[in-house]
Design a protein around this motif. Structure first.
Motif, PDB file in Angstrom:
ATOM      1  N   ILE A   2       0.836  -1.196   0.000  1.00  0.00           N
ATOM      2  CA  ILE A   2       0.000   0.000   0.000  1.00  0.00           C
ATOM      3  C   ILE A   2       0.877   1.254   0.000  1.00  0.00           C
ATOM      4  N   ALA A   3       1.989   1.207   0.745  1.00  0.00           N
ATOM      5  CA  ALA A   3       2.903   2.356   0.773  1.00  0.00           C
ATOM      6  C   ALA A   3       3.516   2.589  -0.601  1.00  0.00           C
ATOM      7  N   GLY A   4       3.831   1.528  -1.301  1.00  0.00           N
ATOM      8  CA  GLY A   4       4.401   1.657  -2.646  1.00  0.00           C
ATOM      9  C   GLY A   4       3.416   2.248  -3.638  1.00  0.00           C
ATOM     10  N   VAL A   5       2.160   1.811  -3.565  1.00  0.00           N
ATOM     11  CA  VAL A   5       1.130   2.350  -4.455  1.00  0.00           C
ATOM     12  C   VAL A   5       0.882   3.823  -4.143  1.00  0.00           C
ATOM     13  N   ALA A   6       0.808   4.154  -2.850  1.00  0.00           N
ATOM     14  CA  ALA A   6       0.585   5.541  -2.455  1.00  0.00           C
ATOM     15  C   ALA A   6       1.762   6.425  -2.880  1.00  0.00           C
ATOM     16  N   GLY A  12       3.693  10.323  -9.162  1.00  0.00           N
ATOM     17  CA  GLY A  12       3.098  10.556 -10.480  1.00  0.00           C
ATOM     18  C   GLY A  12       2.394  11.889 -10.567  1.00  0.00           C
ATOM     19  N   ILE A  13       1.676  12.261  -9.530  1.00  0.00           N
ATOM     20  CA  ILE A  13       0.965  13.542  -9.534  1.00  0.00           C
ATOM     21  C   ILE A  13       1.958  14.709  -9.542  1.00  0.00           C
ATOM     22  N   VAL A  14       2.950  14.651  -8.664  1.00  0.00           N
ATOM     23  CA  VAL A  14       3.934  15.735  -8.591  1.00  0.00           C
ATOM     24  C   VAL A  14       4.734  15.819  -9.887  1.00  0.00           C
TER      25      VAL A  14
END
Length: 94
Positions: A2-6, A12-14
């Motif tokens: 979950i930490a990797g996906v987050a 990706g957003i930044v």
């Protein structure tokens, strides 16, 4: 997981907002969050960024480029503007 996906979503957003491939954020995330060796993190960052670079190169090579000026006079005018703007900054002590 979950930490990797987050982390990937955040990077990706930044990266999309800044218009970069994301390696600036990917390497520290791999090292600090997952404990990956710095050399491996750099290699993984390049591997992840490679598709982005290839697409950018392909699109850039297909785009019509404006005709290049033949006269060096125009280029010299643009270059002559830079030193007066930069000289006050060059004299600062930091």
């Amino acid at each position: 997981m979950i930490a990797g996906v987050a982390a990937g979503f955040g990077i990706g957003i930044v990266a999309a907002l800044l218009g970069v491939a994301g390696g600036e954020l990917l390497i520290p995330t791999l090292v600090l969050l997952f404990g990956v060796d710095i050399k491996l993190a750099g290699s993984l960052s390049l591997a992840v960024s490679l598709p982005t670079m290839l697409v950018g190169f392909a699109r850039g090579s297909k785009a019509k480029q404006p005709p290049r000026r033949r006269s060096p006079r125009g280029d010299l005018r643009e270059i002559s503007i830079l030193p007066p703007r930069r000289s006050p900054h060059a004299s600062l002590p930091f």
